[in-house]
Design a protein around this motif. Sequence first.
Motif, PDB file in Angstrom:
ATOM      1  N   SER A  16       0.827  -1.205   0.000  1.00 27.89           N
ATOM      2  CA  SER A  16       0.000   0.000   0.000  1.00 27.89           C
ATOM      3  C   SER A  16       0.860   1.254   0.000  1.00 27.89           C
ATOM      4  O   SER A  16       0.392   2.328  -0.337  1.00 27.89           O
ATOM      5  N   GLN A  17       2.138   1.102   0.390  1.00 31.85           N
ATOM      6  CA  GLN A  17       3.058   2.229   0.357  1.00 31.85           C
ATOM      7  C   GLN A  17       4.492   1.720   0.339  1.00 31.85           C
ATOM      8  O   GLN A  17       4.766   0.602   0.760  1.00 31.85           O
ATOM      9  N   GLN A  19       8.874   3.454  -0.204  1.00 32.45           N
ATOM     10  CA  GLN A  19       9.687   4.628  -0.494  1.00 32.45           C
ATOM     11  C   GLN A  19      10.945   4.235  -1.246  1.00 32.45           C
ATOM     12  O   GLN A  19      11.450   3.126  -1.095  1.00 32.45           O
ATOM     13  N   GLU A  87       0.940  15.700   2.067  1.00 33.86           N
ATOM     14  CA  GLU A  87       1.397  14.948   0.898  1.00 33.86           C
ATOM     15  C   GLU A  87       0.754  15.533  -0.350  1.00 33.86           C
ATOM     16  O   GLU A  87      -0.118  16.392  -0.254  1.00 33.86           O
ATOM     17  N   ARG A 153       2.092   6.388  -1.652  1.00 30.11           N
ATOM     18  CA  ARG A 153       1.113   5.780  -0.761  1.00 30.11           C
ATOM     19  C   ARG A 153      -0.235   5.741  -1.455  1.00 30.11           C
ATOM     20  O   ARG A 153      -0.649   6.703  -2.097  1.00 30.11           O
ATOM     21  N   ARG A 154      -0.910   4.651  -1.341  1.00 26.75           N
ATOM     22  CA  ARG A 154      -2.261   4.507  -1.872  1.00 26.75           C
ATOM     23  C   ARG A 154      -3.233   4.775  -0.731  1.00 26.75           C
ATOM     24  O   ARG A 154      -3.051   4.270   0.372  1.00 26.75           O
ATOM     25  N   THR A 155      -4.284   5.581  -0.971  1.00 25.50           N
ATOM     26  CA  THR A 155      -5.182   5.961   0.120  1.00 25.50           C
ATOM     27  C   THR A 155      -6.025   4.804   0.639  1.00 25.50           C
ATOM     28  O   THR A 155      -6.498   4.848   1.768  1.00 25.50           O
ATOM     29  N   SER A 158      -4.207  -1.796  -2.014  1.00 33.10           N
ATOM     30  CA  SER A 158      -2.774  -1.924  -2.273  1.00 33.10           C
ATOM     31  C   SER A 158      -2.516  -1.929  -3.772  1.00 33.10           C
ATOM     32  O   SER A 158      -3.416  -2.159  -4.564  1.00 33.10           O
TER      33      SER A 158
END
Length: 173
Positions: A16-17, A19, A87, A153-155, A158
């Motif tokens: 889902s997130q 970096q 963000e 990042r997905r709100t 995933s």
Amino acid sequence: MSNLRLINETTASSVSQFQIDNVFTDDFDIYKIVISMGDSATSDAWAMFRFVNASGSLVTASNYDRAILHQNSYSSFTESKSTNQTEIQYIFFDSNTGIGNGAVIYVFNPTSTSSYTFFMCQANGFYDSNGMIATKGIGVLKETASMKGFGLRRTSGSYDSITTRTYGLRVDS
């Protein structure tokens, strides 16, 4: 000789997130990030973007401003803008289509400690049964600090699969 230098390629799935760290250096002032996604998650969502600071932490302070033009294939174009966010929103994902989405992001001056870090994006997605949506956006991180990477990042839900390619853009004199 190409003006684009591939710095990093990262692929992830069922996250889902995540970096990408250590991609911004003093070698370049402009970076191009190409994001490709195959997506059939179970919920509609926006993708969000944050910078990673020199300490390796996501910048989560309310110092992001952004403006987006939503170019809908199914209705009139709309604009959205916000200031002092944590963000930057840049693309919409649909839960039912399984259609891939993508984005091209340019980042300006991420390692400069004397100017803000700027962001420019074009992206595409699909909104339920309505149709395609494209976005064009700009953003800024209002901090004069060196950034060395970014996070996505997905709100909700995933990413089924996501690939990011980060390039440095060489400018010839």
